[in-house]
Design a protein around this motif. Structure first.
Motif, PDB file in Angstrom:
ATOM      1  N   LYS A 192       0.814  -1.218   0.000  1.00  0.00           N
ATOM      2  CA  LYS A 192       0.000   0.000   0.000  1.00  0.00           C
ATOM      3  C   LYS A 192       0.847   1.268   0.000  1.00  0.00           C
ATOM      4  N   SER A 193       2.161   1.111   0.015  1.00  0.00           N
ATOM      5  CA  SER A 193       3.045   2.273  -0.035  1.00  0.00           C
ATOM      6  C   SER A 193       2.921   2.970  -1.392  1.00  0.00           C
ATOM      7  N   SER A 194       3.156   4.253  -1.415  1.00  0.00           N
ATOM      8  CA  SER A 194       3.122   4.990  -2.696  1.00  0.00           C
ATOM      9  C   SER A 194       4.196   4.475  -3.642  1.00  0.00           C
ATOM     10  N   PHE A 195       5.328   4.085  -3.065  1.00  0.00           N
ATOM     11  CA  PHE A 195       6.435   3.554  -3.862  1.00  0.00           C
ATOM     12  C   PHE A 195       6.937   2.268  -3.193  1.00  0.00           C
ATOM     13  N   PRO A 196       6.261   1.145  -3.439  1.00  0.00           N
ATOM     14  CA  PRO A 196       6.608  -0.110  -2.751  1.00  0.00           C
ATOM     15  C   PRO A 196       8.038  -0.569  -2.980  1.00  0.00           C
ATOM     16  N   ASP A 197       8.648  -0.200  -4.121  1.00  0.00           N
ATOM     17  CA  ASP A 197      10.028  -0.611  -4.406  1.00  0.00           C
ATOM     18  C   ASP A 197      11.035   0.099  -3.501  1.00  0.00           C
ATOM     19  N   LYS A 198      10.636   1.231  -2.916  1.00  0.00           N
ATOM     20  CA  LYS A 198      11.557   1.997  -2.087  1.00  0.00           C
ATOM     21  C   LYS A 198      11.287   1.783  -0.596  1.00  0.00           C
ATOM     22  N   ASP A 199      10.418   0.839  -0.293  1.00  0.00           N
ATOM     23  CA  ASP A 199       9.961   0.633   1.075  1.00  0.00           C
ATOM     24  C   ASP A 199      10.041  -0.845   1.440  1.00  0.00           C
ATOM     25  N   PHE A 200       9.691  -1.173   2.655  1.00  0.00           N
ATOM     26  CA  PHE A 200       9.604  -2.564   3.085  1.00  0.00           C
ATOM     27  C   PHE A 200       8.770  -2.614   4.363  1.00  0.00           C
ATOM     28  N   SER A 201       8.268  -3.780   4.679  1.00  0.00           N
ATOM     29  CA  SER A 201       7.550  -3.975   5.940  1.00  0.00           C
ATOM     30  C   SER A 201       8.370  -4.888   6.829  1.00  0.00           C
ATOM     31  N   LEU A 202       8.148  -4.770   8.147  1.00  0.00           N
ATOM     32  CA  LEU A 202       8.878  -5.570   9.126  1.00  0.00           C
ATOM     33  C   LEU A 202       7.889  -6.014  10.196  1.00  0.00           C
ATOM     34  N   SER A 203       7.749  -7.317  10.368  1.00  0.00           N
ATOM     35  CA  SER A 203       6.782  -7.841  11.331  1.00  0.00           C
ATOM     36  C   SER A 203       7.309  -7.717  12.760  1.00  0.00           C
ATOM     37  N   LEU A 259       9.676   8.066 -17.009  1.00  0.00           N
ATOM     38  CA  LEU A 259      10.156   6.959 -16.183  1.00  0.00           C
ATOM     39  C   LEU A 259      10.175   7.325 -14.704  1.00  0.00           C
ATOM     40  N   ARG A 260      10.094   8.608 -14.392  1.00  0.00           N
ATOM     41  CA  ARG A 260      10.080   9.034 -12.995  1.00  0.00           C
ATOM     42  C   ARG A 260       8.668   9.092 -12.425  1.00  0.00           C
ATOM     43  N   ARG A 261       7.680   8.746 -13.251  1.00  0.00           N
ATOM     44  CA  ARG A 261       6.292   8.740 -12.789  1.00  0.00           C
ATOM     45  C   ARG A 261       5.915   7.346 -12.296  1.00  0.00           C
ATOM     46  N   GLY A 262       5.309   7.290 -11.132  1.00  0.00           N
ATOM     47  CA  GLY A 262       4.906   6.013 -10.565  1.00  0.00           C
ATOM     48  C   GLY A 262       3.972   5.254 -11.498  1.00  0.00           C
ATOM     49  N   GLY A 263       4.258   4.000 -11.720  1.00  0.00           N
ATOM     50  CA  GLY A 263       3.400   3.156 -12.550  1.00  0.00           C
ATOM     51  C   GLY A 263       3.831   3.043 -13.993  1.00  0.00           C
ATOM     52  N   PHE A 264       4.697   3.972 -14.478  1.00  0.00           N
ATOM     53  CA  PHE A 264       5.091   3.912 -15.890  1.00  0.00           C
ATOM     54  C   PHE A 264       5.865   2.629 -16.186  1.00  0.00           C
ATOM     55  N   ILE A 265       6.797   2.292 -15.300  1.00  0.00           N
ATOM     56  CA  ILE A 265       7.619   1.092 -15.492  1.00  0.00           C
ATOM     57  C   ILE A 265       6.740  -0.153 -15.587  1.00  0.00           C
ATOM     58  N   ASP A 266       5.679  -0.206 -14.770  1.00  0.00           N
ATOM     59  CA  ASP A 266       4.802  -1.391 -14.752  1.00  0.00           C
ATOM     60  C   ASP A 266       4.086  -1.612 -16.076  1.00  0.00           C
ATOM     61  N   LYS A 267       3.820  -0.530 -16.806  1.00  0.00           N
ATOM     62  CA  LYS A 267       3.000  -0.643 -18.017  1.00  0.00           C
ATOM     63  C   LYS A 267       3.751  -1.242 -19.202  1.00  0.00           C
ATOM     64  N   LEU A 268       5.069  -1.309 -19.127  1.00  0.00           N
ATOM     65  CA  LEU A 268       5.842  -1.855 -20.237  1.00  0.00           C
ATOM     66  C   LEU A 268       5.646  -3.373 -20.311  1.00  0.00           C
ATOM     67  N   ARG A 298      16.951   7.013  -9.085  1.00  0.00           N
ATOM     68  CA  ARG A 298      16.245   8.258  -9.420  1.00  0.00           C
ATOM     69  C   ARG A 298      14.886   8.004 -10.071  1.00  0.00           C
ATOM     70  N   ASN A 299      14.412   6.763 -10.021  1.00  0.00           N
ATOM     71  CA  ASN A 299      13.098   6.402 -10.545  1.00  0.00           C
ATOM     72  C   ASN A 299      12.340   5.618  -9.478  1.00  0.00           C
ATOM     73  N   PRO A 300      10.991   5.610  -9.536  1.00  0.00           N
ATOM     74  CA  PRO A 300      10.211   4.975  -8.460  1.00  0.00           C
ATOM     75  C   PRO A 300      10.157   3.462  -8.511  1.00  0.00           C
ATOM     76  N   GLY A 301      10.538   2.852  -9.627  1.00  0.00           N
ATOM     77  CA  GLY A 301      10.503   1.400  -9.712  1.00  0.00           C
ATOM     78  C   GLY A 301       9.101   0.859  -9.953  1.00  0.00           C
ATOM     79  N   PHE A 302       8.889  -0.394  -9.574  1.00  0.00           N
ATOM     80  CA  PHE A 302       7.626  -1.087  -9.830  1.00  0.00           C
ATOM     81  C   PHE A 302       6.630  -0.873  -8.691  1.00  0.00           C
ATOM     82  N   LYS A 303       5.361  -0.682  -9.062  1.00  0.00           N
ATOM     83  CA  LYS A 303       4.299  -0.638  -8.054  1.00  0.00           C
ATOM     84  C   LYS A 303       3.886  -2.053  -7.662  1.00  0.00           C
ATOM     85  N   LYS A 304       3.786  -2.917  -8.657  1.00  0.00           N
ATOM     86  CA  LYS A 304       3.452  -4.316  -8.402  1.00  0.00           C
ATOM     87  C   LYS A 304       4.707  -5.161  -8.555  1.00  0.00           C
TER      88      LYS A 304
END
Length: 606
Positions: free
Chosen positions: A84-95, A221-230, A259-265
């Motif tokens: 659910k993060s805006s940029f999941p590739d730049k984040d992580f969860s920890l239990s 490429l710096r817009r969230g979701g662009f990478i996923d659409k390829l 310098r890019n947000p990476g993948f959302k999914k």
């Protein structure tokens, strides 16, 4: 001597050990990240097809001696992807922490864990003894009862990447690895030429058939979701029953996230990204060669290649696999970094060979480009070719060589033909339809969109191929021989026009408030490209020059490929294609745009 020698392409063979490079060359020593014994050991239970974490009682006993009656208490936290993060590739969860028993069976839902082992006395924690992390490629096949795959119709496909490594630097820096790659079944594409400036366009060409450089220039490429659409080739392998994986070891400099947000999914079945981000954030890191080298007690590179090993091992004789594993942690910033990892990489390759992975897999060991800045580009003319000619080896197993002798014959010929990552993209398509007899058997929609003449390396490439046929722009083309220009009047005219165009470009891009204007400091050298075809207009009026020069302020080093009209004394150039021959970080911190960083020297903050 030439790597490629035809009427349309003469790619000069360079000496990896030339004096102008070797005076900067020095072998680096590999230093272990940790010398203490592992308190926790990860094993795979083949009967249960599940991982187990064991506590090494002997190691624990030695560490607990100094704490009297203390006992060992270990806990783990699950590292995950924060969807659910805006940029999941730049984040992580920890239990929350959970206890680790003496022989802890890891649930199949867990891919990554962080562990801590303390010396405790009752409820009191006396000291943290060891902090570690483990990754697990879990067996999640839906139908394990299915018959094993027919590897001769669906071979495994493994791509091993080493960032910023040229053909020449592999020979200098990793002689042991290079010797291994001379073994049976390996073919070196000596005419392999990069198609874009940095890792992203070159990898996108390989994975999508389009370098997406216009998208990068326009900031898409710096817009969230662009990478996923390829549309990625791994999606097609997935549809054909393959298990898929992608991993890189450099969290801050990885291909889709620098310098890019990476993948959302999550893009593939097994994805290393969030594990590396977590480790670089939580564990103590040691930096060497310009990047995070040790992640806690372990080498970041080792995590990556263990991920590759587990992935190949987990589905051996169970399902075909497609995996990409790229290392940038020791070669991205320092062309000498590879010297320290020669034996480490060789050990991984030897282990893969021992485990039989090469018997069942088409393997590519390649780089995206050579070293793009630093001493090899600033102080050596051969650095121009080093940047453009990355390493590219392909391995085909013995059964493939016997079943498809015509494809092997083509590989042998293609070793000295001009090729690019668009051809590799078509080669990957070919591995999904090995019964194809020519490129005519490929549906038009499968063709690399940016290179309609590119083709599988299992078919013989044309002898008269030029860079445009291979999807390589003139800026990156290594096919045309050059001659050094000695006319100082001409050199100064061209150089001054180049700098004038650079300043005009700053005004055109509305960057004059952010970036300083340039003045010419000195020209290091200027070469003229010699046209191979009989084109009188090019020969008589339009000359293509490759000019390397320094500017003020800040003694910035640049390289430009320009066209000079000798009759009108006018210049044509694309300022966005300028190459910066040193790191941009020190003087270009005022912008995060990778295109602008190349040619912006930031104005001082008042």
């Amino acid at each position: 001597m030439f790597y490629v020698n035809s009427a349309s392409c003469k790619m000069p063979q360079m000496d990896p050990f030339s004096a102008d490079i070797m005076k900067f060359f020095k072998r680096k020593q590999f230093r272990q990240c940790s010398t203490d014994r592992d308190l926790l050991i990860s094993e795979f239970d083949a009967d249960l097809r599940q991982y187990r974490i064991k506590i090494d009682d002997n190691a624990a006993e030695q560490l607990l001696k100094k704490f009297g009656n203390a006992t060992l208490k270990c806990k783990y936290q699950v590292i995950g992807r924060k969807k659910k993060s805006s940029f999941p590739d730049k984040d992580f969860s920890l239990s929350s922490p959970q206890p680790i028993s003496q022989s802890f069976l890891v649930p199949k839902t867990i891919d990554f864990i962080l562990t801590q082992c303390h010396a405790v006395n009752g409820k009191a924690q006396l000291k943290l003894l060891q902090k570690d992390a483990f990754l697990f490629v879990q067996d999640r096949l839906k139908k394990p009862e299915d018959p094993p795959p027919d590897l001769e119709s669906k071979p495994n496909v493994i791509i091993l990447g080493i960032d910023s490594t040229s053909r020449m630097n592999l020979r200098r820096s990793m002689p042991k690895v290079h010797k291994f790659l001379q073994g049976s079944g390996w073919f070196e594409m000596q005419g392999y030429n990069k198609v874009g400036e940095n890792a992203l366009p070159n990898l996108l060409a390989l994975l999508t058939g389009n370098a997406e450089e216009k998208a990068q220039l326009n900031g898409q490429l710096r817009r969230g979701g662009f990478i996923d659409k390829l549309k990625y080739i791994w999606q097609l392998f997935k549809k054909n029953g393959y298990m898929t994986a992608f991993g890189e070891d450099g969290g801050k400099i990885s291909t889709f996230n620098n310098r890019n947000p990476g993948f959302k999914k999550q893009p593939v079945d097994y994805y290393l990204r969030n594990f590396v981000v977590a480790l670089e954030s939580i564990l103590k890191t040691r930096r060497e060669f310009g990047n995070a080298f040790c992640l806690g007690r372990r080498l970041g590179f080792k995590y990556l290649f263990d991920f590759a090993r587990q992935f190949m091992q987990r589905f051996q004789n169970a399902a075909p696999v497609f995996g990409i594993f790229r290392s940038s942690s020791f070669t991205h910033q320092d062309f000498l970094g590879a010297t320290a990892l020669d034996q480490v990489l060789l050990d991984s390759l030897l282990l893969y060979e021992k485990l039989g992975f090469f018997n069942s897999s088409i393997v590519m060991l390649l780089s995206n480009h050579g070293y793009r800045n630093g001493v090899t580009r600033q102080r050596s003319k051969s650095g121009y070719l080093e940047e453009r000619l990355p390493v590219m080896f392909m391995h085909v197993p013995s059964w493939f060589r016997k079943r498809y002798p015509q494809y092997v014959a083509s590989l042998k010929v293609n070793q000295n033909r001009l090729s690019s990552s668009f051809d590799l993209y078509m080669t990957l398509h070919h591995l999904l339809q090995l019964n194809a007899t020519s490129m005519a058997d490929f549906r038009p929609k499968l063709q690399a969109s940016q290179c309609k003449l590119c083709q599988s390396l299992f078919f013989q490439l044309p002898l008269d191929r030029n860079c445009s046929h291979a999807g390589i722009r003139e800026k990156w083309c290594s096919c045309e021989p050059t001659e050094t220009v000695t006319n100082q009047i001409l050199i100064k005219k061209v150089a001054r026009e180049v700098v004038r165009h650079m300043n005009e470009h700053l005004r055109y891009r509305n960057l004059t408030k952010l970036c300083q204007s340039y003045t010419l400091k000195k020209v290091l050298y200027m070469d003229r490209r010699l046209a191979l075809t009989d084109d009188s207009l090019e020969d008589e009026q339009l000359h293509t020059y490759q000019i390397t020069f320094d500017t003020n302020p800040s003694s910035a080093h640049f390289e430009a490929t320009v066209q000079w009209n000798t009759e009108k004394e006018t210049l044509a150039m694309n300022a966005d294609e300028l190459s910066r021959l040193e790191s941009c970080e020190k003087y270009s911190k005022c912008t995060k745009d990778p295109m602008i960083k190349k040619y912006c020297i930031c104005k001082p903050v008042k």
